[in-house]
Design a protein around this motif. Structure first.
Motif, PDB file in Angstrom:
ATOM      1  N   ILE A   1       0.860  -1.181   0.000  1.00  0.00           N
ATOM      2  CA  ILE A   1       0.000   0.000   0.000  1.00  0.00           C
ATOM      3  C   ILE A   1       0.897   1.233   0.000  1.00  0.00           C
ATOM      4  N   GLY A   2       0.684   2.142  -0.912  1.00  0.00           N
ATOM      5  CA  GLY A   2       1.519   3.325  -0.973  1.00  0.00           C
ATOM      6  C   GLY A   2       0.803   4.517  -1.578  1.00  0.00           C
ATOM      7  N   ASN A   3       1.374   5.697  -1.370  1.00  0.00           N
ATOM      8  CA  ASN A   3       0.793   6.919  -1.917  1.00  0.00           C
ATOM      9  C   ASN A   3       1.425   7.337  -3.238  1.00  0.00           C
ATOM     10  N   LYS A   4       2.458   6.607  -3.672  1.00  0.00           N
ATOM     11  CA  LYS A   4       3.113   6.876  -4.948  1.00  0.00           C
ATOM     12  C   LYS A   4       3.222   5.563  -5.724  1.00  0.00           C
ATOM     13  N   SER A   5       2.537   5.499  -6.848  1.00  0.00           N
ATOM     14  CA  SER A   5       2.522   4.251  -7.625  1.00  0.00           C
ATOM     15  C   SER A   5       3.907   3.898  -8.149  1.00  0.00           C
ATOM     16  N   GLN A   6       4.731   4.922  -8.430  1.00  0.00           N
ATOM     17  CA  GLN A   6       6.080   4.646  -8.935  1.00  0.00           C
ATOM     18  C   GLN A   6       6.907   3.910  -7.891  1.00  0.00           C
ATOM     19  N   GLN A   7       6.777   4.306  -6.631  1.00  0.00           N
ATOM     20  CA  GLN A   7       7.534   3.655  -5.572  1.00  0.00           C
ATOM     21  C   GLN A   7       7.049   2.233  -5.346  1.00  0.00           C
ATOM     22  N   VAL A   8       5.757   2.017  -5.426  1.00  0.00           N
ATOM     23  CA  VAL A   8       5.202   0.667  -5.280  1.00  0.00           C
ATOM     24  C   VAL A   8       5.730  -0.236  -6.390  1.00  0.00           C
ATOM     25  N   THR A   9       5.730   0.277  -7.620  1.00  0.00           N
ATOM     26  CA  THR A   9       6.233  -0.493  -8.765  1.00  0.00           C
ATOM     27  C   THR A   9       7.716  -0.809  -8.604  1.00  0.00           C
ATOM     28  N   SER A  10       8.461   0.157  -8.062  1.00  0.00           N
ATOM     29  CA  SER A  10       9.902  -0.047  -7.861  1.00  0.00           C
ATOM     30  C   SER A  10      10.165  -1.167  -6.857  1.00  0.00           C
ATOM     31  N   ILE A  11       9.416  -1.192  -5.773  1.00  0.00           N
ATOM     32  CA  ILE A  11       9.599  -2.234  -4.750  1.00  0.00           C
ATOM     33  C   ILE A  11       9.237  -3.607  -5.324  1.00  0.00           C
ATOM     34  N   ILE A  12       8.165  -3.670  -6.116  1.00  0.00           N
ATOM     35  CA  ILE A  12       7.782  -4.941  -6.738  1.00  0.00           C
ATOM     36  C   ILE A  12       8.891  -5.439  -7.654  1.00  0.00           C
ATOM     37  N   SER A  13       9.498  -4.530  -8.401  1.00  0.00           N
ATOM     38  CA  SER A  13      10.596  -4.905  -9.306  1.00  0.00           C
ATOM     39  C   SER A  13      11.793  -5.432  -8.534  1.00  0.00           C
ATOM     40  N   GLN A  14      12.101  -4.783  -7.410  1.00  0.00           N
ATOM     41  CA  GLN A  14      13.227  -5.232  -6.594  1.00  0.00           C
ATOM     42  C   GLN A  14      12.957  -6.609  -5.989  1.00  0.00           C
ATOM     43  N   LEU A  15      11.727  -6.834  -5.545  1.00  0.00           N
ATOM     44  CA  LEU A  15      11.386  -8.144  -4.987  1.00  0.00           C
ATOM     45  C   LEU A  15      11.422  -9.231  -6.055  1.00  0.00           C
ATOM     46  N   SER A  16      11.060  -8.862  -7.280  1.00  0.00           N
ATOM     47  CA  SER A  16      11.019  -9.844  -8.371  1.00  0.00           C
ATOM     48  C   SER A  16      12.402 -10.365  -8.731  1.00  0.00           C
ATOM     49  N   THR A  17      13.433  -9.593  -8.434  1.00  0.00           N
ATOM     50  CA  THR A  17      14.785 -10.053  -8.747  1.00  0.00           C
ATOM     51  C   THR A  17      15.242 -11.183  -7.819  1.00  0.00           C
ATOM     52  N   THR A  18      14.568 -11.311  -6.655  1.00  0.00           N
ATOM     53  CA  THR A  18      14.953 -12.340  -5.677  1.00  0.00           C
ATOM     54  C   THR A  18      13.912 -13.445  -5.554  1.00  0.00           C
TER      55      THR A  18
ATOM     56  N   LEU B   1      -0.915  -9.282  -8.709  1.00  0.00           N
ATOM     57  CA  LEU B   1      -2.357  -9.284  -8.957  1.00  0.00           C
ATOM     58  C   LEU B   1      -2.930  -7.872  -9.092  1.00  0.00           C
ATOM     59  N   VAL B   2      -2.064  -6.890  -9.215  1.00  0.00           N
ATOM     60  CA  VAL B   2      -2.461  -5.486  -9.360  1.00  0.00           C
ATOM     61  C   VAL B   2      -3.316  -5.069  -8.165  1.00  0.00           C
ATOM     62  N   SER B   3      -4.476  -4.484  -8.393  1.00  0.00           N
ATOM     63  CA  SER B   3      -5.304  -3.968  -7.299  1.00  0.00           C
ATOM     64  C   SER B   3      -5.839  -5.110  -6.440  1.00  0.00           C
ATOM     65  N   VAL B   4      -5.795  -4.929  -5.114  1.00  0.00           N
ATOM     66  CA  VAL B   4      -6.211  -5.993  -4.212  1.00  0.00           C
ATOM     67  C   VAL B   4      -7.738  -6.108  -4.180  1.00  0.00           C
ATOM     68  N   HIS B   5      -8.213  -7.345  -4.269  1.00  0.00           N
ATOM     69  CA  HIS B   5      -9.642  -7.630  -4.139  1.00  0.00           C
ATOM     70  C   HIS B   5      -9.899  -8.666  -3.043  1.00  0.00           C
ATOM     71  N   TYR B   6      -8.909  -9.520  -2.802  1.00  0.00           N
ATOM     72  CA  TYR B   6      -9.078 -10.594  -1.821  1.00  0.00           C
ATOM     73  C   TYR B   6      -7.736 -10.852  -1.160  1.00  0.00           C
ATOM     74  N   PHE B   7      -7.716 -10.783   0.180  1.00  0.00           N
ATOM     75  CA  PHE B   7      -6.463 -10.989   0.900  1.00  0.00           C
ATOM     76  C   PHE B   7      -6.769 -11.578   2.266  1.00  0.00           C
ATOM     77  N   LEU B   8      -6.274 -12.796   2.506  1.00  0.00           N
ATOM     78  CA  LEU B   8      -6.428 -13.479   3.792  1.00  0.00           C
ATOM     79  C   LEU B   8      -7.890 -13.558   4.254  1.00  0.00           C
ATOM     80  N   GLY B   9      -8.785 -13.816   3.324  1.00  0.00           N
ATOM     81  CA  GLY B   9     -10.200 -13.949   3.670  1.00  0.00           C
ATOM     82  C   GLY B   9     -10.966 -12.651   3.655  1.00  0.00           C
ATOM     83  N   PHE B  10     -10.283 -11.535   3.419  1.00  0.00           N
ATOM     84  CA  PHE B  10     -10.939 -10.234   3.374  1.00  0.00           C
ATOM     85  C   PHE B  10     -11.128  -9.801   1.920  1.00  0.00           C
ATOM     86  N   GLU B  11     -12.301  -9.286   1.624  1.00  0.00           N
ATOM     87  CA  GLU B  11     -12.615  -8.805   0.282  1.00  0.00           C
ATOM     88  C   GLU B  11     -12.772  -7.290   0.311  1.00  0.00           C
TER      89      GLU B  11
END
Length: 354
Positions: A31-48, A54-64
């Motif tokens: 969750i972030g206030n800057k989409s560029q920073q969120v995308t950057s973190i996802i890219s860094q995690l993808s390298t490891t 799943l882009v926008s969250v709709h379902y997480f741990l039983g919560f919709e």
């Protein structure tokens, strides 16, 4: 860049960009206030790690979550349906409240209920459901006190919650946008309402800019000598929560305007006297709320049908706009259920066999 770790939550801050990373086993929520920073973190995690984004969250741990122009809706519709299927209560006759106002639950109020494991498993499942359904929190907490030796009356009260849920499938909490940041809390108590040990029940709900973000219903540990004492103990519990929330907001660089500096630690609030001192020094503003408008009443006692539904509306517990009961029933999703579908009769037979 500031990186703070708190158990399973990571806070990443770079300039005015703020990103929260919530990790639970192999599920990650960003969750972030800057989409560029969120995308950057996802890219860094993808390298490891091998990630499936799943882009926008709709379902997480039983919560919709459902997004609309007027706000965000948080519910546990699928979890509720799975629980009702598990107990064969999906098509049960609905009831308007989760507990009868005249039902005074206490130890040995009827014959023992033989299937203790069944009772405990359902109460445990209901505990998780209270994370999005504060309207059942009081009843679930009350029944949770009888896990050691439930009775037939406790079991009937448990089934009444399920009947109430059968008529309110898809309800959850609505969050609306706000321009000003403020904290408001309602707290109340029911003095010596336990017939077994004469202890009291406290409840509070905390609003951030008019949105319900936390609530509690619990039995007080000591026996209060007066109604004044029990009310201050309830205030101390709510006060503790507000201090924690202020600390969290300060940590992420968000200030609450016109909020006093409480200057008291959590440990000090194990006793309610420091709270009394803060009230006397006008560091905590306490306002009178008529009983009919006391939102926390729904967390401390059983209410009439009219009072219950009025206070439930003040909690912003409303139907999710995306909910369609028939569509959920016809779409079999049991493979991903948090609760394996199993009938009450099967559970009783299994327990009897054990």
């Amino acid at each position: 860049m500031a990186l703070l770790m708190k158990k399973s939550t990571c806070i990443n801050q770079l300039g005015d960009a703020l990103v929260f990373v919530l990790v639970y086993v192999d599920d990650i929520l960003l969750i972030g206030n800057k989409s560029q920073q969120v995308t950057s973190i996802i890219s860094q995690l993808s390298t490891t790690f091998a990630l499936k984004t799943l882009v926008s969250v709709h379902y997480f741990l039983g919560f919709e979550t459902t997004r609309r122009a007027n706000g965000i809706y948080l519910s546990q519709t699928k979890y509720t349906i799975d629980l009702l299927k598990h107990t064969n209560m999906l098509h049960a006759k609905p009831c308007p409240t989760p507990i009868n106002q005249s039902n005074s639950l206490h130890l040995q109020d009827s014959k023992p209920f033989e299937h203790i494991t069944l009772y405990r498993s359902i109460i445990g499942a209901l505990q998780y459901l209270t994370l999005s359904r504060p309207d059942i929190a009081f009843t679930v907490k009350k029944l949770n006190q009888f896990l050691q030796a439930p009775t037939q009356n406790h079991w009937q009260a448990c089934k009444k919650i399920l009947r109430y849920l059968a008529g309110t499938v898809g309800e959850g909490i609505k969050f609306t946008p706000a321009q000003n940041l403020s904290i408001e809390s309602f707290c109340d108590s029911d003095w010596a309402n336990s017939l077994d040990d004469h202890k009291s029940t406290s409840g509070y709900c905390v609003y951030l800019s008019g949105n319900l973000i936390n609530w509690s219903s619990r039995k007080q540990k000591p026996v209060a000598c007066s109604s004044t004492e029990v009310e201050y103990r309830a205030l101390a519990q709510a006060y503790t929560e507000i201090i924690w929330l202020q600390s969290l907001l300060k940590e992420i660089g968000t200030a609450i305007p016109h909020q006093p500096s409480f200057g008291v630690t959590i440990q000090e609030l194990d006793n309610w006297l420091p709270t009394l001192e803060k009230v006397s020094n006008k560091e905590v503003e306490v306002r009178y709320v008529p009983s009919s408008e006391q939102t926390a009443d729904i967390l401390t006692k059983s209410l009439s049908i009219a009072s219950f539904h009025y206070l439930q509306s003040k909690l912003a517990v409303v139907p999710s706009p995306q909910h369609n009961l028939r569509g959920h029933i016809e779409t079999e999703q049991s493979e991903q259920s948090e609760i394996a579908p199993r009938s009450i009769e099967a559970a009783q037979a299994e327990e009897a066999h054990e």
